[in-house]
Design a protein around this motif. Structure first.
Motif, PDB file in Angstrom:
ATOM      1  N   VAL A  61      -2.680   3.237  -3.362  1.00  0.00           N
ATOM      2  CA  VAL A  61      -2.718   2.157  -4.353  1.00  0.00           C
ATOM      3  C   VAL A  61      -1.896   0.974  -3.857  1.00  0.00           C
ATOM      4  O   VAL A  61      -1.074   1.110  -2.946  1.00  0.00           O
ATOM      5  N   MET A  62      -2.143  -0.164  -4.481  1.00  0.00           N
ATOM      6  CA  MET A  62      -1.333  -1.362  -4.205  1.00  0.00           C
ATOM      7  C   MET A  62      -0.335  -1.481  -5.345  1.00  0.00           C
ATOM      8  O   MET A  62      -0.717  -1.735  -6.488  1.00  0.00           O
ATOM      9  N   THR A  63       0.956  -1.305  -5.053  1.00  0.00           N
ATOM     10  CA  THR A  63       1.922  -1.385  -6.144  1.00  0.00           C
ATOM     11  C   THR A  63       3.354  -1.489  -5.627  1.00  0.00           C
ATOM     12  O   THR A  63       3.581  -1.502  -4.418  1.00  0.00           O
ATOM     13  N   LYS A  79       9.330   0.771  -8.689  1.00  0.00           N
ATOM     14  CA  LYS A  79       9.082   0.606 -10.129  1.00  0.00           C
ATOM     15  C   LYS A  79       8.139   1.693 -10.646  1.00  0.00           C
ATOM     16  O   LYS A  79       8.347   2.248 -11.729  1.00  0.00           O
ATOM     17  N   ILE A  80       7.104   1.989  -9.877  1.00  0.00           N
ATOM     18  CA  ILE A  80       6.149   3.005 -10.318  1.00  0.00           C
ATOM     19  C   ILE A  80       6.803   4.380 -10.331  1.00  0.00           C
ATOM     20  O   ILE A  80       6.543   5.200 -11.212  1.00  0.00           O
ATOM     21  N   TYR A  81       7.657   4.625  -9.372  1.00  0.00           N
ATOM     22  CA  TYR A  81       8.425   5.872  -9.343  1.00  0.00           C
ATOM     23  C   TYR A  81       9.189   6.025 -10.659  1.00  0.00           C
ATOM     24  O   TYR A  81       9.173   7.080 -11.295  1.00  0.00           O
ATOM     25  N   LYS A 135       0.867  -1.183   0.000  1.00  0.00           N
ATOM     26  CA  LYS A 135       0.000   0.000   0.000  1.00  0.00           C
ATOM     27  C   LYS A 135       0.896   1.222   0.000  1.00  0.00           C
ATOM     28  O   LYS A 135       1.693   1.393   0.915  1.00  0.00           O
ATOM     29  N   ILE A 136       0.730   2.038  -1.015  1.00  0.00           N
ATOM     30  CA  ILE A 136       1.513   3.259  -0.998  1.00  0.00           C
ATOM     31  C   ILE A 136       0.644   4.476  -1.268  1.00  0.00           C
ATOM     32  O   ILE A 136      -0.379   4.384  -1.942  1.00  0.00           O
ATOM     33  N   ASN A 176      -8.303   1.004   1.568  1.00  0.00           N
ATOM     34  CA  ASN A 176      -8.822   2.098   2.379  1.00  0.00           C
ATOM     35  C   ASN A 176      -8.933   3.408   1.624  1.00  0.00           C
ATOM     36  O   ASN A 176      -9.029   4.467   2.210  1.00  0.00           O
ATOM     37  N   TYR A 177      -8.951   3.333   0.291  1.00  0.00           N
ATOM     38  CA  TYR A 177      -9.080   4.562  -0.488  1.00  0.00           C
ATOM     39  C   TYR A 177     -10.504   5.072  -0.389  1.00  0.00           C
ATOM     40  O   TYR A 177     -11.459   4.324  -0.512  1.00  0.00           O
TER      41      TYR A 177
END
Lengths: 122, 243
Positions: B122-124, B128-130, B86-87, B239-240
């Protein structure tokens, strides 16, 4: 004058970084393999250690692990890992073993590396 | 099929070794040029400053390319671990905005990031997404000569949608179809941004591989002369709360 032990097996990079570090006021000691690194770390004291991971004889991870569990004067000194292995698993492993920072060689200039070393010595 | 797999494995192993062995001499070139430009070997005559800077730019491009080859090779071999945690995407964007804002400012571009009233979780895989977000923003800034680059985040059912829009030159329909494929290069003009816009098209291919591994989708909307909008989705964390 801050004393640094550079543990790096690539002679091209050893020459460049020892030149740069000397210019920046460091006293530089250098070794080309992990076995020699352990011998130096046991018998000498340094202000900071620059450690490659892919080393002959004993690899950088093992050097770091042995250093941190030892009772040598260098046991708690800052260790900056300096490697081209850049995977998160390598970074996590090094940090878990006690590395203070992890630098990917190809991404940094000598000036940036010196800055990172100085940050660890504050 | 066996032969293909064997060839692919050999190719990736070769890439791993070659990339690793190429990095060291490239580090030396980059390093010594940096030292020369910093004056470590004495004052640099004015007429040498430009060629030295060009060598620095070219060596950075080589290193970037080697890194990209390595990343692709590792992804294709399944050696890259994609974690899922979760980020807070909003916080991540704030930290990226600072560094990319400076790049945009150097080109006199407006860099717009509308504020969100609530954080987007988000879940990620954060690293990598950065990398993907930085790649998209870097492209937008590189290929936009005037106007703005905008980054937005919104929720849509069970996904967060992040978009990077620019007022750049746009991409033809033909190029859009090939954009996320390996080795695709939109522009052959090597004079764009000191050659920064040229080179093999690996960044978007890597972004696609990462997004797909993170269970998202990536796509582009663009028209020649009207700019481009690159978007990707990521699964929302539990929890979004919707805005």
């Amino acid at each position: 004058m801050a004393k640094v032990l550079m543990i790096e097996d690539d002679e091209l990079l050893v020459k460049m970084y020892s030149t740069k570090l000397s210019m920046e006021g460091f006293e530089v000691d250098k070794v080309l393999d992990g076995q020699e690194a352990l011998e130096k770390l046991e018998k000498n004291d340094y202000d900071i250690i620059l450690l490659d991971l892919m080393l002959p004889k004993v690899d950088g991870f093992e050097v770091l692990e042995k250093l941190r569990v030892s009772s040598w004067p260098t046991a708690k000194k800052p260790v900056v890992v300096f490697s081209n292995l850049g995977q998160q698993t390598d970074i996590d492993r090094a940090k878990k073993l006690g590395a203070n920072d992890y630098l990917v060689k190809a991404n940094l200039t000598p000036n940036e590396v010196v800055e990172k070393l100085r940050e660890q010595m504050k | 099929m066996d032969k293909q797999k064997k060839f692919s494995k050999l190719k990736n192993e070769f890439l791993d070794i070659a990339a690793h062995d190429l990095r060291t001499p490239m580090s030396a070139i980059k390093g010594y040029v940096d030292m020369m430009l910093s004056g470590d070997f004495g004052n640099v005559p004015d007429k040498l400053k430009m060629p030295l800077s060009e060598i620095a730019i070219a060596s950075n491009r080589m290193i970037k390319l080697i890194n990209e080859f390595l990343t692709i090779s590792r992804i294709e071999q399944g050696k890259i671990t994609i974690i899922s945690k979760k980020i807070n995407l909003t916080s991540m964007i704030k930290s990226i905005t600072k560094q990319m804002g400076i790049l945009a400012e150097k080109k006199n571009l407006r860099f717009c990031v509308p504020k969100l009233s609530k954080d987007v979780w988000v879940m990620t895989d954060p690293d990598k997404i950065y990398q993907v977000i930085v790649n998209l923003l870097d492209n937008a800034i590189t290929y936009t000569d005037k106007g703005s680059v905008t980054l937005t985040v919104k929720s849509d059912k069970n996904v967060a949608v992040l978009s990077v829009s620019d007022t750049g030159r746009g991409i033809s329909e033909k190029d859009q179809k090939e954009l996320f494929n390996k080795y695709h290069q939109v522009s052959k003009n090597k004079k764009i941004n000191n050659g920064k816009g040229s080179g093999l098209g690996l960044g978007l291919y890597i972004s696609r591989l990462i997004i797909e591994k993170c269970k998202g989708k990536i796509w582009v909307e663009s028209q020649i002369g009207k700019g481009s909008k690159f978007s990707f989705t990521l699964p929302l964390a539990d929890n979004y709360r919707k805005e």
